[in-house]
Design a protein around this motif. Structure first.
Motif, short mmCIF file in Angstrom:
data_model
loop_
_atom_site.label_atom_id
_atom_site.label_comp_id
_atom_site.label_asym_id
_atom_site.label_seq_id
_atom_site.Cartn_x
_atom_site.Cartn_y
_atom_site.Cartn_z
N GLU B 86 0.82 -1.21 0.00
CA GLU B 86 0.00 0.00 0.00
C GLU B 86 0.85 1.26 0.00
OE1 GLU B 86 -2.83 -0.48 3.16
OE2 GLU B 86 -4.03 -1.89 1.98
N GLY B 87 2.06 1.15 0.53
CA GLY B 87 2.96 2.30 0.47
C GLY B 87 3.48 2.57 -0.95
N GLY B 88 3.25 1.60 -1.83
CA GLY B 88 3.74 1.76 -3.20
C GLY B 88 5.20 1.38 -3.34
N SER B 95 7.14 1.22 -14.31
CA SER B 95 6.56 2.13 -15.30
C SER B 95 5.25 2.74 -14.82
CB SER B 95 6.32 1.34 -16.59
OG SER B 95 5.43 2.04 -17.42
N ALA B 96 5.11 4.04 -15.07
CA ALA B 96 3.88 4.74 -14.68
C ALA B 96 2.68 4.24 -15.49
CB ALA B 96 4.06 6.25 -14.88
N ASP B 97 2.93 3.69 -16.67
CA ASP B 97 1.83 3.18 -17.50
C ASP B 97 1.02 2.11 -16.77
OD1 ASP B 97 2.99 4.74 -19.38
OD2 ASP B 97 3.84 3.08 -20.57
N PHE B 98 1.65 1.42 -15.84
CA PHE B 98 0.96 0.34 -15.15
C PHE B 98 0.81 0.63 -13.67
CE2 PHE B 98 3.08 -1.38 -18.89
CZ PHE B 98 2.01 -1.96 -19.55
N GLY B 99 1.00 1.88 -13.30
CA GLY B 99 0.75 2.26 -11.91
C GLY B 99 1.99 2.44 -11.06
N GLY B 100 3.17 2.26 -11.66
CA GLY B 100 4.40 2.47 -10.90
C GLY B 100 4.71 3.95 -10.74
N MET B 101 5.72 4.24 -9.90
CA MET B 101 6.06 5.64 -9.67
C MET B 101 7.13 6.14 -10.64
SD MET B 101 6.01 6.41 -5.60
CE MET B 101 6.20 4.94 -4.61
N ALA B 102 7.73 5.23 -11.37
CA ALA B 102 8.73 5.58 -12.40
C ALA B 102 9.88 6.43 -11.85
CB ALA B 102 8.06 6.29 -13.58
N LEU B 103 10.18 6.21 -10.58
CA LEU B 103 11.28 6.95 -9.95
C LEU B 103 12.60 6.20 -10.15
CD1 LEU B 103 9.40 8.10 -6.72
CD2 LEU B 103 10.33 9.60 -8.52
N PRO B 150 -0.03 -4.41 -13.60
CA PRO B 150 -0.79 -3.62 -12.61
C PRO B 150 -0.93 -4.35 -11.27
CG PRO B 150 -1.89 -3.59 -14.75
CD PRO B 150 -0.80 -4.62 -14.84
N LYS B 151 -1.14 -5.65 -11.33
CA LYS B 151 -1.34 -6.42 -10.10
C LYS B 151 -0.03 -6.60 -9.32
CE LYS B 151 -5.67 -7.75 -11.03
NZ LYS B 151 -6.83 -7.58 -10.15
N LEU B 152 1.07 -6.76 -10.06
CA LEU B 152 2.37 -6.92 -9.39
C LEU B 152 2.78 -5.60 -8.75
CD1 LEU B 152 4.20 -9.02 -12.14
CD2 LEU B 152 3.60 -9.83 -9.83
N ILE B 153 2.48 -4.51 -9.43
CA ILE B 153 2.91 -3.20 -8.93
C ILE B 153 2.11 -2.79 -7.68
CG2 ILE B 153 2.92 -0.72 -9.52
CD1 ILE B 153 3.85 -1.66 -12.38
#
Lengths: 568, 568
Positions: B86-88, B95-103, B150-153
C-alpha cells in the motif's frame, strides 16, 4: 559424510614439523615413544570416527533440555561420553598418581582435536574436566585431590568452570558471588553464574563445579576472589556422592549452535564448597585452568575446520555442475579449488601452531625451562584466536562450497558454522586473547617473540636454497613482524589494544607460513605438502602486511569519533 | 533495540557523494527532486521502523510452514506485506503506465536497504516481484504486461523466479524442465524447481512464477531455454484469478536462517504458462531480472549490516565491563571501538558503492549512454559480492561485540548472522559474481574499469591538498589496481578465475576508500565523516595489496594438488 581422523597429518607434524622428538627425549615423557603415539592416535581416531561422529547431527536436532530441574542430554550422548571416559581420553595428560596416563599435552591436543571434529558439543564436556583436573593438580589440597582426581580422570564425575556472572563477563573481577566460612573446613557459596557449559548432565554420577566467589574479607576486583570446589552431590568420607548440594540449574540457553551442549544458568544458595588454593588466590588457580582451556578451545576451532573441509571436499568431488559438467565435478573449478585449498592450508597452519604450543607446554613441564614456559605463554592466545578464526572462516567457506545446499540444515555444513561460532567468544573472546598477547605476553619486552622470530628466520634461511620462492617471503614477513613488535613494545597500552587483533592475525600468518615452509622443506620441496605450502605462502601470507599496517595506526582515530557519532 | 532508518546518511550520499543530482537533472527522472527524495525516504523509513522491524524476531521464531499443501506465513507478515504494497514500495521504479512511480532505481535501492535492515525475510518477497516487473517490462507481450504488471505493482499479486533444479544450480543451462506448445497460445510446463524464495504465501491473491524451461526444439545448454509466466491461479479475461494451475509446493526447506521466508520445492505438472520474450530467449530475460536482483541482494547485505551495527552500538553503549567499569561502558574499550568503527566504515562503503551502481543504472536508463551502461554492469557483481560480504562480516562482528550474549538467540545478534548468510549464495554465489567481473565485465579489455579508476585518481588528486594522509593511499591503491587490471585482461581465463574473488575484494576496497575520501572531502576534511574515512583508509584499505597479491598468483598452484590430495 562421516568424519575421518587426520592421523597421518598428526604423525607428520609430530615427527617432522613441531619437534615432538624433543618431548619424547625427556625423562618426564619417555613413555611417549613413536609406538605409543601411533597407538593412542589410532585408537582415539577410531573412537572419534565410529562413536562420536554419528552424534553430531542428533546433538543439533535434539538439543539438551531441562525437565523439572533435570538436564536431559541429546540422544546417544551418554554412550558417547562413556566411550570417551572408558578410552581414558579425559586423563591422557593427568597425573599417574590418580590414574592418568601422564602423557604429553601434545598428545592430548591431537586427541582433543579429533574428538572436536567428530562432535564438538559432546567434546566440550571432557575439555572442561581436563581443565579442572589441571587446576586441582596444581592448587588443591591433598584431601581434595584424593577425592576428586580419580573420579574426574575416569570420567565417573565431570567438571565445570563457574566464572561468569551477568555483570561480570570478560571482567571477572566484577563478580558478586559470596563465600562464607562455615567453620568446619567448608564454605557456604551463594551466587548466580551464567554460561556454564555442561552445567549438568544425565550420565555422570556427579558434577564438580569450580566456582569463583569472594570471601567476606576479599578486596574488590580480581585480587579478592577465591576458588571453591562445589560438587552437585556431596561425597562422603569414602568419596561416594551422597546428599544433593544447594545448587541448581535455573535454565538452559537457546543458542545459535552447539545445541548438544547444555549451557546453564546456575544458582548456588549457600552451597557447600571447599577452598581450592589460597584464600583470595582464585585467579591464579583459574588461570591454570584457563590456559589449558584456551589451547583446548583453539583446538576445537581446528577440529571443526578439519571436519568442515572434509565435508566440503566430499561434496565438491561428487557435485556435477557447469562447464566441468561433462562428467566433471565442481572441484575442477578454479574458484572452488581455491576455497578448498585455502581451507586445507589454514587448517594445517592452525594445527601446527597448536601442536607447537603443546610441545612448548610439555617441554616446560619436563625441563622447567623458563624459555619454554614463555614460548607456551606467547603461543596460547595465538592458538586460541587463530584456531577459532580458522574454524569460523573454514566452516563459512564450507557452506559456500555447497552453494544453496550449504544454507539448508540437513546438509550439515551450516551446523559446523553455527557450532564453531562460540569458540571465538568463550574462554576469553578473541579480543581478550589479542590484548593478552600485546600486554601480558609482551611484559618481557618482546623477548619471547623475538626468540621465536629468530627461529623462523633461521628456518627460512635453511630453506632458501631449495625453495627460494617460498622461503624469501617468509623471511621478509618475519622481519616485518620483528620491526612491528619492536614498535609495539614502545607503544602506550591503549595504542597496542587498538591494534591487538590485527597484530595477532599477522603473527599467526607468519607462524602459519613458517610451519608450512618447514613441512614443505621436510618433504623435499615437492609433493602435496609443497603444493599446500605454496597456497599458504603465496596466496594467504601477504595478508600479514595489511594486518601490520592496521595494527600500527594506534588508538587515536577511534576516539576521534564520539560515542554519539556511532549512533548517527 | 528497534531498527532506525539511516535516512540522513542516504541524503548525504545522494547529495554529496554519488552524484544523484545528475539523475534528477535528466528529463526521465525530473520528478526525483530533493523534496520527493526526502518524502520517499522519510515515509519508507518510518514504515521500516514501525511496521517491518517488529516482524524480525517473529519471522525467526515462527517460521513459514507448509500445512496440507498450503504455506502459512509467520505472524504479522500479512500485515507487513500489506503496508509495503500500500505504500507503493514495490513499484517505485516501475513504469507509470501500469501504476508504478517511475522513480530512479537509486531511490528503490535506498528503500530496499531500509526494508532489508528492518526485516530481511519479508523484504525478499517484494524484491523478487521487483525483478519480475522489470523482466516483464522489457520482454513480455503487451497482453501479459496488461494483465500482470498492474497487479504486481500494487502488490495484489507477487512474483517468483524459478531457475534452479537439483542438478542445475550455478549451471542454469543444465536444467531439464520442459514446455510443450498447447496450440492455443499457452504452453504446458513440467518440471521440478528448488530454492524458490517465497514460492507461495497466504497473503496475496495470486503468485506469478517465472519459470525457465526448454521447448521441444530447444538446444542443450543456455541457448535452448525459454521463459514462461506460470501463475498459481489462472487469470480470466478480466485479469481475475480463477482456476488453480497444475503446480504445487512440494516442501519447504529447513534453513540456517531467513526462517520467515518460505523456500519452496515447486512441482509443475503440465502447468499452463505463457511465453515471455522469444522462444529460446529465456536467458536474456532472466539476466534482466538477475541484474536487478543482484543489486538488490547486495543491498540486502548492507541493510543487515546497518541493523547489526545499530544493535551492537546500542549494546556497547549500555554494557558496563572491565576497567571502563567505573560507570564506563564497553564502547570505551579500544578493541570494541575498533570493531564498531569497522562495522560503520564497511557499511558506509558498501552503501556508497550500491548507490553509485544504482545511479549508473538510472543514468543509463535516462540517457542510453553506453558508458553508463558499462559502469552499471561493472559495478553490479561488486555491489552484490561486497555488499553481502560486508553483511556477513559486520553481522559476525556484531555477535562478537555482544560477547557470550551474542551466541544466545534471544539477543537477536545471531539472527542477523544466520539470515544474511544466504545473500552470499543466492542470485549467483559470490564466486560467480567474481567470475562475472573478471570475464564478462572485462570483455571490453578493462575499459569500463579504467574509466572508473581515472575518476578515483582524479578524486584523490582533488583531495590531496586538503587531506594528503588519506588521499595519497587512495591514489596509490587505485594505481595498483589499474596495473593489476592491465595484467588481468592479459591472463588466461583459468588464471583469472583462480584470482577472481581476491580481485573483486581489492576492487571493492579501492571503491570503498574512494567514496569515503569523497565523503570526507565534501565534509571539509573534518568531523565524523572524516574520522570514519580515516578508519577505512588507514585500517582497512591496506588489505587491497594482500588481495591483489593473491589474485596475481594464477591457477597453476591449485592444480598442483591432485583431487586425491584434497582427500588426504
Amino acid at each position: 559424510m562421516p568424519y575421518r581422523a587426520p592421523v597421518s597429518d598428526f604423525r607428520f607434524l609430530f615427527d617432522r614439523v613441531v619437534g615432538f622428538a624433543d618431548v619424547s627425549a625427556t625423562e618426564r615423557f619417555a613413555e611417549a615413544s613413536p609406538d605409543m603415539v601411533e597407538a593412542i592416535l589410532g585408537e582415539a581416531g577410531r573412537m572419534s570416527e565410529e562413536v562420536l561422529s554419528p552424534l553430531q547431527r542428533p546433538g543439533d536436532l535434539e538439543p539438551a533440555r531441562l525437565e523439572n530441574g533435570v538436564v536431559r542430554t541429546s540422544p546417544g550422548f551418554g554412550e558417547g561420553y562413556k566411550a570417551i571416559a572408558e578410552g581414558g581420553w579425559i586423563g591422557i595428560s593427568a597425573s599417574a598418581d590418580f590414574g592418568g596416563m601422564a602423557l604429553p599435552m601434545t598428545m592430548t591436543t591431537a586427541v582433543n582435536e579429533m574428538m572436536s571434529g567428530a562432535c564438538l558439543s559432546l567434546q566440550l564436556n571432557p575439555l572442561m574436566t581436563q581443565g579442572q583436573i589441571e587446576a586441582l593438580e596444581h592448587h588443591a589440597s591433598q584431601a581434595i585431590k584424593d577425592i576428586y582426581l580419580p573420579k574426574l580422570i575416569t570420567g565417573e564425575w565431570c567438571g565445570t568452570m563457574n566464572l561468569t556472572e551477568p555483570q561480570a563477563g570478560s571482567d571477572v573481577g566484577a563478580l558478586r558471588s559470596k563465600a562464607k566460612d562455615n567453620g568446619d573446613g567448608t564454605f557456604a557459596v551463594t551466587g548466580q553464574k551464567i554460561y556454564i557449559s555442561w552445567g549438568d548432565n544425565d550420565f555422570t554420577e556427579n558434577v564438580c563445579h569450580l566456582v569463583l566467589a569472594r570471601l567476606p574479607d576479599g578486596v574488590p576486583g580480581t585480587k579478592g576472589i577465591s576458588l571453591f570446589m562445589v560438587p552437585k552431590r556431596i561425597p562422603d568420607e569414602n568419596g561416594v556422592p551422597g546428599k544433593a548440594n544447594s545448587l541448581k540449574v535455573v535454565s538452559l540457553e537457546h543458542k545459535m549452535g552447539l545445541h548438544g551442549s547444555p549451557t546453564a544458568v546456575m544458582q548456588f544458595d549457600g552451597a557447600t564448597g571447599w577452598l581450592v588454593g589460597e584464600p583470595h588466590g582464585g585467579m591464579a588457580a583459574m588461570f591454570t585452568m584457563m590456559n589449558n582451556a584456551r589451547l583446548g578451545v583453539g583446538v576445537q576451532g581446528i577440529g571443526v575446520a578439519e571436519a568442515a573441509t572434509q565435508h566440503a571436499v566430499a561434496y565438491a568431488l561428487e557435485r556435477k555442475q557447469g562447464r566441468a559438467g561433462g562428467g566433471g565435478t565442481i572441484i575442477e573449478h578454479a574458484d572452488v579449488r581455491r576455497m578448498l585449498a585455502t581451507m586445507k592450508a589454514e587448517t594445517f597452519a592452525a594445527r601446527a601452531i597448536a601442536l607447537s604450543n603443546a610441545v612448548a607446554i610439555d617441554m616446560s613441564t619436563a625441563t622447567g625451562d623458563e624459555a619454554w614456559k614463555a614460548r607456551a605463554a606467547l603461543l596460547t592466545p595465538i592458538t586460541k584466536a587463530y584456531g577459532t578464526e580458522v574454524g569460523m572462516r573454514v566452516a563459512e567457506m564450507g557452506v559456500q562450497v555447497h552453494g544453496g545446499m550449504g544454507f539448508i540444515e540437513e546438509t550439515g555444513a551450516a551446523q559446523f558454522s553455527r557450532d564453531v561460532r562460540v569458540t571465538a567468544i568463550y574462554e576469553g573472546t578473541n579480543g581478550i586473547q589479542s590484548m593478552d598477547l600485546v600486554a601480558r605476553k609482551m611484559m618481557d619486552g618482546g623477548e619471547a617473540a623475538f626468540r621465536l622470530l629468530e627461529e623462523i628466520e633461521a628456518g627460512a634461511e635453511e630453506a632458501r636454497g631449495k625453495m627460494p620462492k617460498l622461503a624469501e617471503p617468509v623471511w621478509q614477513a618475519a622481519e616485518a613482524l620483528r620491526e612491528a613488535t619492536e614498535a609495539l613494545v614502545g607503544q602506550e597500552m591503549q595504542d597496542r589494544f587498538a591494534g591487538s587483533v590485527p597484530y595477532l592475525n599477522a603473527f599467526a600468518r607468519v607462524l602459519g607460513a613458517h610451519f608450512h615452509l618447514r613441512a614443505a622443506f621436510q618433504s623435499g620441496g615437492e609433493g602435496p605438502r609443497m603444493a599446500l605450502a605454496d597456497v599458504y605462502i603465496r596466496r594467504l601470507l601477504p595478508d600479514y602486511a595489511a594486518q601490520l599496517a592496521h595494527a600500527s595506526v594506534g588508538a587515536e582515530g577511534l576516539y576521534a569519533m564520539t560515542n554519539d557519532d556511532f549512533l548517527a
